[in-house]
Design a protein around this motif. Structure first.
Motif: not given
Ligand code: FES
Ligand code: FES
Length: 166
Positions: A30-31, A33, A74
């Motif tokens: 999810d996080n 980059l 993201l």
């Protein structure tokens, strides 16, 4: 499109996007980059990281033809979108007109900032094929070069725009 899954306790999303013209599906955290996705997951390293986040423009890529900073984007937010990096521009080993212009007009020195400048300029020329100098300077104002005085970079973009007009 994304699907959520648990992998070893970490939440990942199944990310589907078009990267440099080709569809891809990858499981990404999810996080994660976008810059890490490109460089570490996909393994294409033309997109550079030059600062702690959002200040230098070295990581500029196109998302649906618009420049974005990959270091503050993201990867999961690119679901269903077209992402283009500097690797997308050359065609079978032939530099694009913009890449050629940077080379011929000496718009690049050490080259670290160049992918970001080229992608920012590419985004500009796609929406405005004939920008004036003010518009070029404004569009590239978020990109920093430690080596040049920017004049050669501006001239490179102008040369590419003139070539496309001829
Ligand atoms: S690395 Fe993204 S703005 Fe500097
Ligand atoms: S050419 Fe070296 S940082 Fe721009």
């Amino acid at each position: 499109m994304t699907n959520t899954m648990m992998t070893g306790g970490a939440t990942k999303k199944l990310l589907q996007l078009t990267l440099n013209g080709k569809p891809r599906t990858d499981a990404v955290a999810d996080n994660m980059l976008l810059i890490d996705y490109l460089r570490e997951e996909v393994g294409i390293i033309g997109t550079k990281q030059g600062c702690d986040g959002g200040e230098c423009g070295a990581c500029t890529v196109l998302i649906d033809d618009t420049p974005h900073l990959a270091c503050i984007t993201l990867a999961a937010s690119c679901a269903g979108k077209r992402v283009e990096t500097i690797e997308a521009l050359a065609d079978q080993g032939r530099l694009s007109r913009l890449q050629r212009a940077f080379h011929e007009k000496l718009g690049t020195q050490c080259g670290y900032c160049t992918p970001g400048f080229v992608m920012a300029a590419e985004g500009l020329l796609r929406k405005n094929p004939h920008p004036d100098e003010t518009q070029i300077r404004e569009e590239l104002s978020g990109n920093i070069c430690r080596c040049t005085g920017y004049v050669k970079i501006i001239e490179s973009v102008q040369a590419a725009a003139e070539e496309s007009a001829s």
